[in-house]
Design a protein around this motif. Structure first.
Motif, mmCIF file in Angstrom:
data_model
loop_
_atom_site.group_PDB
_atom_site.id
_atom_site.type_symbol
_atom_site.label_atom_id
_atom_site.label_comp_id
_atom_site.label_asym_id
_atom_site.label_seq_id
_atom_site.Cartn_x
_atom_site.Cartn_y
_atom_site.Cartn_z
ATOM 1 N N ASP A 27 0.845 -1.196 0.000
ATOM 2 C CA ASP A 27 0.000 0.000 0.000
ATOM 3 C C ASP A 27 0.881 1.247 0.000
ATOM 4 O O ASP A 27 1.050 1.917 1.020
ATOM 5 C CB ASP A 27 -0.911 -0.022 1.230
ATOM 6 C CG ASP A 27 -2.019 1.013 1.157
ATOM 7 O OD1 ASP A 27 -1.987 1.850 0.231
ATOM 8 O OD2 ASP A 27 -2.902 0.999 2.023
ATOM 9 N N SER A 28 1.462 1.562 -1.162
ATOM 10 C CA SER A 28 2.336 2.724 -1.286
ATOM 11 C C SER A 28 2.256 3.273 -2.698
ATOM 12 O O SER A 28 1.779 2.589 -3.609
ATOM 13 C CB SER A 28 3.782 2.356 -0.945
ATOM 14 O OG SER A 28 4.280 1.405 -1.876
ATOM 15 N N GLY A 29 2.705 4.492 -2.889
ATOM 16 C CA GLY A 29 2.659 5.105 -4.207
ATOM 17 C C GLY A 29 1.305 5.708 -4.489
ATOM 18 O O GLY A 29 0.645 6.245 -3.597
ATOM 19 N N TYR A 30 0.883 5.616 -5.738
ATOM 20 C CA TYR A 30 -0.387 6.190 -6.184
ATOM 21 C C TYR A 30 -1.214 5.135 -6.913
ATOM 22 O O TYR A 30 -0.690 4.428 -7.780
ATOM 23 C CB TYR A 30 -0.149 7.320 -7.195
ATOM 24 C CG TYR A 30 0.566 8.535 -6.689
ATOM 25 C CD1 TYR A 30 -0.128 9.718 -6.472
ATOM 26 C CD2 TYR A 30 1.945 8.526 -6.488
ATOM 27 C CE1 TYR A 30 0.530 10.863 -6.052
ATOM 28 C CE2 TYR A 30 2.615 9.655 -6.063
ATOM 29 C CZ TYR A 30 1.897 10.828 -5.840
ATOM 30 O OH TYR A 30 2.554 11.949 -5.421
ATOM 31 N N SER A 40 0.190 -1.071 -14.214
ATOM 32 C CA SER A 40 1.173 -0.104 -13.721
ATOM 33 C C SER A 40 1.718 0.758 -14.847
ATOM 34 O O SER A 40 1.773 0.338 -16.010
ATOM 35 C CB SER A 40 2.325 -0.838 -13.030
ATOM 36 O OG SER A 40 1.868 -1.511 -11.881
ATOM 37 N N PHE A 41 2.149 1.975 -14.483
ATOM 38 C CA PHE A 41 2.798 2.890 -15.423
ATOM 39 C C PHE A 41 4.280 3.031 -15.109
ATOM 40 O O PHE A 41 5.093 3.231 -15.990
ATOM 41 C CB PHE A 41 2.131 4.267 -15.364
ATOM 42 C CG PHE A 41 0.640 4.207 -15.585
ATOM 43 C CD1 PHE A 41 0.122 3.834 -16.805
ATOM 44 C CD2 PHE A 41 -0.242 4.522 -14.567
ATOM 45 C CE1 PHE A 41 -1.243 3.780 -17.018
ATOM 46 C CE2 PHE A 41 -1.608 4.466 -14.765
ATOM 47 C CZ PHE A 41 -2.111 4.098 -15.994
ATOM 48 N N ASP A 42 4.601 2.937 -13.838
ATOM 49 C CA ASP A 42 5.992 2.962 -13.372
ATOM 50 C C ASP A 42 5.995 2.288 -12.005
ATOM 51 O O ASP A 42 5.021 1.628 -11.641
ATOM 52 C CB ASP A 42 6.548 4.398 -13.326
ATOM 53 C CG ASP A 42 5.692 5.351 -12.511
ATOM 54 O OD1 ASP A 42 4.996 4.891 -11.570
ATOM 55 O OD2 ASP A 42 5.708 6.561 -12.794
ATOM 56 N N ASP A 43 7.060 2.448 -11.238
ATOM 57 C CA ASP A 43 7.126 1.741 -9.959
ATOM 58 C C ASP A 43 6.355 2.451 -8.854
ATOM 59 O O ASP A 43 6.352 1.999 -7.703
ATOM 60 C CB ASP A 43 8.584 1.532 -9.536
ATOM 61 C CG ASP A 43 9.348 2.836 -9.359
ATOM 62 O OD1 ASP A 43 8.769 3.912 -9.640
ATOM 63 O OD2 ASP A 43 10.524 2.781 -8.955
ATOM 64 N N ALA A 65 -0.248 3.281 -10.519
ATOM 65 C CA ALA A 65 -0.989 2.178 -11.153
ATOM 66 C C ALA A 65 -2.469 2.518 -11.278
ATOM 67 O O ALA A 65 -3.042 3.221 -10.442
ATOM 68 C CB ALA A 65 -0.830 0.887 -10.360
ATOM 69 N N LEU A 66 -3.065 1.998 -12.330
ATOM 70 C CA LEU A 66 -4.508 2.048 -12.525
ATOM 71 C C LEU A 66 -5.049 0.716 -12.026
ATOM 72 O O LEU A 66 -4.490 -0.344 -12.324
ATOM 73 C CB LEU A 66 -4.800 2.253 -14.005
ATOM 74 C CG LEU A 66 -6.222 2.368 -14.507
ATOM 75 C CD1 LEU A 66 -6.232 3.060 -15.870
ATOM 76 C CD2 LEU A 66 -6.887 1.000 -14.631
ATOM 77 N N VAL A 67 -6.120 0.758 -11.251
ATOM 78 C CA VAL A 67 -6.694 -0.445 -10.664
ATOM 79 C C VAL A 67 -8.079 -0.684 -11.261
ATOM 80 O O VAL A 67 -8.992 0.121 -11.072
ATOM 81 C CB VAL A 67 -6.785 -0.318 -9.131
ATOM 82 C CG1 VAL A 67 -7.293 -1.630 -8.531
ATOM 83 C CG2 VAL A 67 -5.425 0.048 -8.542
ATOM 84 N N ASP A 68 -8.207 -1.757 -12.004
ATOM 85 C CA ASP A 68 -9.453 -2.099 -12.676
ATOM 86 C C ASP A 68 -10.286 -2.980 -11.741
ATOM 87 O O ASP A 68 -9.978 -4.154 -11.532
ATOM 88 C CB ASP A 68 -9.127 -2.835 -13.986
ATOM 89 C CG ASP A 68 -10.361 -3.152 -14.808
ATOM 90 O OD1 ASP A 68 -11.436 -2.598 -14.510
ATOM 91 O OD2 ASP A 68 -10.240 -3.952 -15.759
ATOM 92 N N LEU A 69 -11.341 -2.403 -11.181
ATOM 93 C CA LEU A 69 -12.190 -3.137 -10.249
ATOM 94 C C LEU A 69 -13.209 -3.990 -11.014
ATOM 95 O O LEU A 69 -13.580 -3.662 -12.138
ATOM 96 C CB LEU A 69 -12.925 -2.165 -9.320
ATOM 97 C CG LEU A 69 -12.040 -1.274 -8.452
ATOM 98 C CD1 LEU A 69 -12.902 -0.340 -7.601
ATOM 99 C CD2 LEU A 69 -11.127 -2.105 -7.549
ATOM 100 N N PRO A 70 -13.685 -5.085 -10.422
ATOM 101 C CA PRO A 70 -14.650 -5.950 -11.106
ATOM 102 C C PRO A 70 -15.916 -5.187 -11.483
ATOM 103 O O PRO A 70 -16.406 -4.358 -10.705
ATOM 104 C CB PRO A 70 -14.960 -7.034 -10.063
ATOM 105 C CG PRO A 70 -13.790 -7.014 -9.143
ATOM 106 C CD PRO A 70 -13.331 -5.593 -9.084
ATOM 107 N N GLY A 71 -16.440 -5.454 -12.671
ATOM 108 C CA GLY A 71 -17.710 -4.857 -13.061
ATOM 109 C C GLY A 71 -18.824 -5.366 -12.157
ATOM 110 O O GLY A 71 -18.760 -6.482 -11.640
#
Length: 211
Positions: free
Chosen positions: A23-26, A68-71, A74-80
């Motif tokens: 749980d770190s970053g964006y 992820s885009f870098d370290d 990240a974009l998080v795709d949640l379940p529909g």
């Protein structure tokens, strides 16, 4: 327009909160009904046509997918959500999981919520907005498939959603969006840039959300 999103790559999935990465970053979550055009929106914004794969059976995927885009970001795709074909027990489990994720994930910077412009603010959309507001999590709504309506009707729908959010005392910004003709893409990317703190000449300062 930032070139960050063209660097997106699949970086794993989780079916339980215990399987989430550190749980770190964006992180920015993408959520919406199974037929709201979420995968198409992700592919449009990143410019990678097969990044988020669509399923012939809506509601089949019960995973939180990370792109992820870098370290750090990240974009998080949640379940529909929203399909009756998914068993009730599974629906309840995922409602609990999604609520926990939105309310406890410290690195979560915002949520993009997809709604078909012809069918906005369904009950679970409102539930997602309620969870996010309780967690003090910013929400930006994409009224997808806006190409299905004429310009005047699209503007009227946008105004109607904004008025309804005000009546319900729910906080969210809203825009028109079409993956087909890419209208609204730059506006959506600007919102992501703000959440990811993307700048041309500076490394983003990592922040955590306060509650």
């Amino acid at each position: 327009m930032s070139q960050l999103y063209r660097k997106a790559y699949y970086n794993g999935s989780a079916t339980e909160l215990s399987q989430l990465p550190e749980d770190s970053g964006y992180e920015v979550a993408f959520a919406g009904r199974s037929n709201a055009g979420k995968s198409s929106a992700i592919n449009c914004i990143t410019g990678i046509s097969a990044l988020a794969r669509t399923s012939k059976t809506p509601g089949r995927t019960q995973m939180i997918n990370f792109f992820s885009f870098d370290d750090q970001r990240a974009l998080v795709d949640l379940p529909g959500y929203g399909y009756a074909k998914v068993p009730e027990k599974m629906k309840l489990k995922w409602q609990h999981t999604l609520a926990q994720y939105l309310e406890t994930r410290q690195c979560l910077r915002g949520m993009m919520l997809m709604m078909d412009i012809r069918h906005p603010l369904k009950p679970f959309d409102i539930q997602m907005l309620t969870w996010a507001n309780q967690a003090d999590l910013p929400v930006h709504i994409l009224l997808t498939k806006s190409d299905k309506l004429k310009k005047g009707a699209g503007k009227q729908s946008l105004l109607s959603v904004r008025n309804e959010l005000q009546k319900l005392s729910l906080k969210a910004s809203v825009q028109l969006f079409s993956s087909l003709n890419k209208s609204g893409k730059e506006e959506a990317i600007q919102k992501l840039d703000d959440w990811f703190e993307v700048t041309d000449d500076a490394i983003p300062l990592l922040l955590t959300r306060s509650y």
